[in-house]
Scaffold this motif. Structure first.
Motif, PDB file in Angstrom:
ATOM      1  N   LEU A  29      -8.860  10.492   6.783  1.00 56.65           N
ATOM      2  CA  LEU A  29      -8.746   9.244   7.544  1.00 56.65           C
ATOM      3  C   LEU A  29      -7.761   8.286   6.879  1.00 56.65           C
ATOM      4  O   LEU A  29      -6.941   7.656   7.557  1.00 56.65           O
ATOM      5  N   ILE A  30      -7.834   8.169   5.568  1.00 57.45           N
ATOM      6  CA  ILE A  30      -6.873   7.339   4.839  1.00 57.45           C
ATOM      7  C   ILE A  30      -5.466   7.887   5.037  1.00 57.45           C
ATOM      8  O   ILE A  30      -4.509   7.132   5.236  1.00 57.45           O
ATOM      9  N   GLY A  31      -5.323   9.216   5.008  1.00 58.67           N
ATOM     10  CA  GLY A  31      -4.023   9.844   5.209  1.00 58.67           C
ATOM     11  C   GLY A  31      -3.442   9.533   6.579  1.00 58.67           C
ATOM     12  O   GLY A  31      -2.245   9.262   6.703  1.00 58.67           O
ATOM     13  N   VAL A  32      -4.269   9.567   7.613  1.00 59.16           N
ATOM     14  CA  VAL A  32      -3.798   9.234   8.962  1.00 59.16           C
ATOM     15  C   VAL A  32      -3.326   7.783   9.008  1.00 59.16           C
ATOM     16  O   VAL A  32      -2.273   7.473   9.585  1.00 59.16           O
ATOM     17  N   ILE A  33      -4.069   6.893   8.386  1.00 59.51           N
ATOM     18  CA  ILE A  33      -3.677   5.481   8.340  1.00 59.51           C
ATOM     19  C   ILE A  33      -2.349   5.333   7.607  1.00 59.51           C
ATOM     20  O   ILE A  33      -1.460   4.591   8.053  1.00 59.51           O
ATOM     21  N   VAL A  34      -2.183   6.036   6.488  1.00 55.72           N
ATOM     22  CA  VAL A  34      -0.940   5.970   5.724  1.00 55.72           C
ATOM     23  C   VAL A  34       0.234   6.481   6.549  1.00 55.72           C
ATOM     24  O   VAL A  34       1.306   5.858   6.579  1.00 55.72           O
ATOM     25  N   VAL A  35       0.061   7.602   7.240  1.00 50.78           N
ATOM     26  CA  VAL A  35       1.153   8.162   8.051  1.00 50.78           C
ATOM     27  C   VAL A  35       1.571   7.167   9.133  1.00 50.78           C
ATOM     28  O   VAL A  35       2.769   6.893   9.298  1.00 50.78           O
ATOM     29  N   VAL A  72       1.843  14.116   3.647  1.00 47.84           N
ATOM     30  CA  VAL A  72       0.473  13.689   3.970  1.00 47.84           C
ATOM     31  C   VAL A  72      -0.042  14.426   5.209  1.00 47.84           C
ATOM     32  O   VAL A  72      -1.184  14.881   5.243  1.00 47.84           O
ATOM     33  N   ALA A  73       0.813  14.580   6.223  1.00 49.59           N
ATOM     34  CA  ALA A  73       0.391  15.274   7.447  1.00 49.59           C
ATOM     35  C   ALA A  73       0.066  16.742   7.167  1.00 49.59           C
ATOM     36  O   ALA A  73      -0.919  17.276   7.694  1.00 49.59           O
TER      37      ALA A  73
END
Length: 172
Positions: A29-35, A72-73
């Motif tokens: 979830l953090i990764g999706v926000i970062v992307v 990240v993706a």
């Protein structure tokens, strides 16, 4: 790396690591926000600079941001393969990767989150990897190296193009 025995009670969890899947979900979830944040940052930078020619440092910075997004993706993609393994799909993944004969000998599973790996452990010793697509870790490594390299070159190019402070001369 955590291991879970293959008893029916322990395989009822949503991943081979039980509670670690909650942490992995949080990381995803953090990764999706970062992307999405980095893509927004890149888009606003492009929109802000319309009408003038981009410098090489700006192009390299954009490539670095895109490389970070790709890294990240790819991590999220591989982590989802590990996270959503259920007891029946674990056995299928092991059978697909090593064949039915090896899958029948699997007594436990383990997962590694860096590098991403889902491992089928054989009761007689030995193991083999399954479930995470083979391209994820190498592609993630290449994207990470590209992000570091282009980011560093972007910073150097930006600093070289920065004007030095002019010396002030006083009239007499």
């Amino acid at each position: 790396m955590n291991e879970a025995p293959s008893s029916p009670a322990s395989l009822a969890s949503d991943s081979p690591d039980g509670l670690n899947s909650i942490l992995l979900l949080f990381i995803c979830l953090i990764g999706v926000i970062v992307v999405f944040t980095l893509i927004g940052l890149l888009g606003s930078g492009i929109a802000k600079r319309t009408g003038r020619r981009k410098t090489p440092a700006e192009w390299l910075g954009a490539i670095a941001l895109l490389s970070v997004c790709a890294t990240v993706a790819l991590y999220i993609w591989g982590a989802l393969h590990v996270m959503f393994m259920e007891s029946d799909t674990m056995r299928e993944a092991c059978a697909k990767a090593g064949g039915e004969a090896k899958a029948a000998q699997v007594d436990r599973y383990s997962a590694s989150y860096l590098p991403l790996r889902f491992t089928c452990r054989i009761d007689e010793g030995g193991s083999y990897d399954a479930a995470v697509p083979g391209y994820v870790n190498p592609a993630m490594g290449i994207a990470f190296v590209l992000a570091i390299a282009t980011g560093a070159v972007s910073v150097v190019a930006r600093d070289q193009n920065r004007p030095t402070s002019p010396t002030v001369t006083r009239g007499r």
